[in-house]
Scaffold this motif. Structure first.
Motif, PDB file in Angstrom:
ATOM      1  N   ALA A 169      33.809  38.564  16.582  1.00 46.34           N
ATOM      2  CA  ALA A 169      33.693  38.449  18.035  1.00 46.34           C
ATOM      3  C   ALA A 169      35.073  38.263  18.665  1.00 46.34           C
ATOM      4  N   GLY A 170      35.933  37.490  18.026  1.00 48.49           N
ATOM      5  CA  GLY A 170      37.295  37.316  18.522  1.00 48.49           C
ATOM      6  C   GLY A 170      38.088  38.611  18.477  1.00 48.49           C
ATOM      7  N   MET A 171      37.877  39.399  17.422  1.00 49.32           N
ATOM      8  CA  MET A 171      38.568  40.687  17.339  1.00 49.32           C
ATOM      9  C   MET A 171      38.116  41.619  18.461  1.00 49.32           C
ATOM     10  N   TYR A 172      36.816  41.637  18.727  1.00 53.46           N
ATOM     11  CA  TYR A 172      36.316  42.487  19.804  1.00 53.46           C
ATOM     12  C   TYR A 172      36.844  42.014  21.168  1.00 53.46           C
ATOM     13  N   LEU A 173      36.969  40.724  21.354  1.00 52.12           N
ATOM     14  CA  LEU A 173      37.542  40.219  22.602  1.00 52.12           C
ATOM     15  C   LEU A 173      39.013  40.629  22.722  1.00 52.12           C
ATOM     16  N   LEU A 174      39.755  40.537  21.619  1.00 52.70           N
ATOM     17  CA  LEU A 174      41.152  40.981  21.639  1.00 52.70           C
ATOM     18  C   LEU A 174      41.251  42.484  21.862  1.00 52.70           C
ATOM     19  N   TYR A 175      40.314  43.247  21.314  1.00 51.54           N
ATOM     20  CA  TYR A 175      40.301  44.695  21.559  1.00 51.54           C
ATOM     21  C   TYR A 175      40.075  44.981  23.038  1.00 51.54           C
ATOM     22  N   THR A 176      39.197  44.228  23.674  1.00 48.38           N
ATOM     23  CA  THR A 176      38.954  44.430  25.100  1.00 48.38           C
ATOM     24  C   THR A 176      40.219  44.138  25.902  1.00 48.38           C
ATOM     25  N   VAL A 177      40.906  43.068  25.573  1.00 44.78           N
ATOM     26  CA  VAL A 177      42.163  42.731  26.257  1.00 44.78           C
ATOM     27  C   VAL A 177      43.206  43.806  25.975  1.00 44.78           C
ATOM     28  N   GLY A 178      43.274  44.293  24.736  1.00 47.63           N
ATOM     29  CA  GLY A 178      44.223  45.349  24.387  1.00 47.63           C
ATOM     30  C   GLY A 178      43.957  46.637  25.150  1.00 47.63           C
ATOM     31  N   TRP A 179      42.687  47.016  25.271  1.00 45.77           N
ATOM     32  CA  TRP A 179      42.350  48.207  26.048  1.00 45.77           C
ATOM     33  C   TRP A 179      42.692  48.001  27.522  1.00 45.77           C
ATOM     34  N   PHE A 180      42.471  46.814  28.044  1.00 48.37           N
ATOM     35  CA  PHE A 180      42.802  46.537  29.439  1.00 48.37           C
ATOM     36  C   PHE A 180      44.305  46.695  29.682  1.00 48.37           C
ATOM     37  N   ILE A 181      45.110  46.126  28.794  1.00 43.20           N
ATOM     38  CA  ILE A 181      46.569  46.234  28.937  1.00 43.20           C
ATOM     39  C   ILE A 181      47.012  47.680  28.751  1.00 43.20           C
ATOM     40  N   PHE A 237      39.053  60.217  35.316  1.00 42.74           N
ATOM     41  CA  PHE A 237      40.015  59.549  34.453  1.00 42.74           C
ATOM     42  C   PHE A 237      39.881  58.026  34.564  1.00 42.74           C
ATOM     43  N   SER A 238      39.745  57.527  35.786  1.00 41.96           N
ATOM     44  CA  SER A 238      39.581  56.081  35.981  1.00 41.96           C
ATOM     45  C   SER A 238      38.282  55.585  35.365  1.00 41.96           C
ATOM     46  N   LEU A 239      37.212  56.361  35.518  1.00 43.65           N
ATOM     47  CA  LEU A 239      35.938  55.986  34.913  1.00 43.65           C
ATOM     48  C   LEU A 239      36.050  55.917  33.394  1.00 43.65           C
ATOM     49  N   GLY A 240      36.683  56.913  32.803  1.00 42.47           N
ATOM     50  CA  GLY A 240      36.872  56.906  31.352  1.00 42.47           C
ATOM     51  C   GLY A 240      37.741  55.745  30.890  1.00 42.47           C
ATOM     52  N   ALA A 241      38.759  55.417  31.668  1.00 44.82           N
ATOM     53  CA  ALA A 241      39.640  54.310  31.299  1.00 44.82           C
ATOM     54  C   ALA A 241      38.884  52.981  31.334  1.00 44.82           C
ATOM     55  N   TRP A 242      38.074  52.757  32.367  1.00 47.32           N
ATOM     56  CA  TRP A 242      37.335  51.501  32.446  1.00 47.32           C
ATOM     57  C   TRP A 242      36.181  51.441  31.442  1.00 47.32           C
ATOM     58  N   LEU A 243      35.620  52.588  31.107  1.00 49.29           N
ATOM     59  CA  LEU A 243      34.623  52.598  30.021  1.00 49.29           C
ATOM     60  C   LEU A 243      35.278  52.275  28.678  1.00 49.29           C
ATOM     61  N   ALA A 244      36.528  52.694  28.503  1.00 44.74           N
ATOM     62  CA  ALA A 244      37.257  52.347  27.285  1.00 44.74           C
ATOM     63  C   ALA A 244      37.494  50.841  27.207  1.00 44.74           C
ATOM     64  N   VAL A 245      37.747  50.224  28.350  1.00 44.46           N
ATOM     65  CA  VAL A 245      37.928  48.765  28.376  1.00 44.46           C
ATOM     66  C   VAL A 245      36.617  48.064  28.022  1.00 44.46           C
ATOM     67  N   ALA A 246      35.499  48.582  28.514  1.00 46.27           N
ATOM     68  CA  ALA A 246      34.196  47.940  28.282  1.00 46.27           C
ATOM     69  C   ALA A 246      33.597  48.286  26.920  1.00 46.27           C
ATOM     70  N   ALA A 247      34.104  49.300  26.246  1.00 44.15           N
ATOM     71  CA  ALA A 247      33.498  49.768  24.996  1.00 44.15           C
ATOM     72  C   ALA A 247      33.420  48.701  23.903  1.00 44.15           C
ATOM     73  N   VAL A 278      36.798  51.946  14.679  1.00 45.20           N
ATOM     74  CA  VAL A 278      36.680  53.019  15.658  1.00 45.20           C
ATOM     75  C   VAL A 278      37.264  52.633  17.022  1.00 45.20           C
ATOM     76  N   LEU A 279      37.140  51.386  17.407  1.00 43.75           N
ATOM     77  CA  LEU A 279      37.492  50.975  18.764  1.00 43.75           C
ATOM     78  C   LEU A 279      38.881  50.346  18.901  1.00 43.75           C
ATOM     79  N   ALA A 280      39.741  50.543  17.924  1.00 44.49           N
ATOM     80  CA  ALA A 280      41.081  49.963  17.999  1.00 44.49           C
ATOM     81  C   ALA A 280      41.802  50.474  19.250  1.00 44.49           C
ATOM     82  N   PRO A 281      42.447  49.587  19.994  1.00 46.74           N
ATOM     83  CA  PRO A 281      43.126  49.996  21.238  1.00 46.74           C
ATOM     84  C   PRO A 281      44.443  50.708  20.953  1.00 46.74           C
ATOM     85  N   LEU A 282      44.360  51.989  20.649  1.00 45.39           N
ATOM     86  CA  LEU A 282      45.544  52.756  20.256  1.00 45.39           C
ATOM     87  C   LEU A 282      46.615  52.818  21.345  1.00 45.39           C
TER      88      LEU A 282
END
Length: 171
Positions: free
Chosen positions: A88-100, A118-128, A157-161
């Motif tokens: 759960a902590g990793m997924y939370l960090l992934y969400t923060v990483g995608w946001f940044i 593009f904005s919709l896809g970016a925010w869906l990536a943050v929520a994924a 799969v969801l690593a914030p590249l």
């Protein structure tokens, strides 16, 4: 406990509420329904304690769990809880990483529809990551092994590249 309740160290208002009583006036007697299946109280004991019944100590509980296997299952559930917290902590960090990572991206798009998509896809990536964790936790309630497998797949799969690679442009 002292014979008079006024001499107790911790005396709270409402201690004498009759709904809090177990229904027995003898404090040395425990309700049989409060004991696990296969446990008995020895008759005539000075300090009654619940002990496993000698006739069916090895018989399984009604839910299929063995009485003697409880310490192992407790250790396994503690390890599973710690593992679930780490994931759960990793997924939370992934969400923060995608946001940044999404915040760093410069958008050179001039078309309003393309910019919206593009904005919709970016925010869906943050929520994924949060959506993956929530859906996996909800859909795999009956199978802990499948839950762990799907959560580990999501970690890969969801690593914030964009955050990991440090890219900030589309090109």
């Amino acid at each position: 406990m002292n014979p008079t309740r006024d001499e107790d160290a911790l005396n709270w208002a409402g201690d004498d509420d009759p709904t809090l009583q177990n229904g027995s006036t003898d404090p040395a007697r425990t309700e049989p329904s409060a004991l696990p299946a296969g446990w008995t109280i020895p008759q005539g004991a000075a300090h009654p304690t619940a002990v496993p019944s000698t006739t069916d100590a090895a018989s399984p509980e009604p839910d299929g769990a063995d009485v003697t296997a409880q310490p192992d299952s407790a250790a396994a559930s503690s390890a599973a809880l710690v593992g679930m917290g780490i994931l759960a902590g990793m997924y939370l960090l992934y969400t923060v990483g995608w946001f940044i990572g999404v915040a760093r991206i410069e958008k050179p798009i001039s078309d309003p529809v393309a910019e919206f998509m593009f904005s919709l896809g970016a925010w869906l990536a943050v929520a994924a990551p949060l959506a993956w964790f929530g859906a996996t936790y909800w859909l795999t309630t009956g199978s802990p092994r499948a839950r762990r497998a799907w959560l580990l797949i999501g970690v890969l799969v969801l690593a914030p590249l964009p955050f990991i690679l440090g890219t900030g442009t589309l090109a």
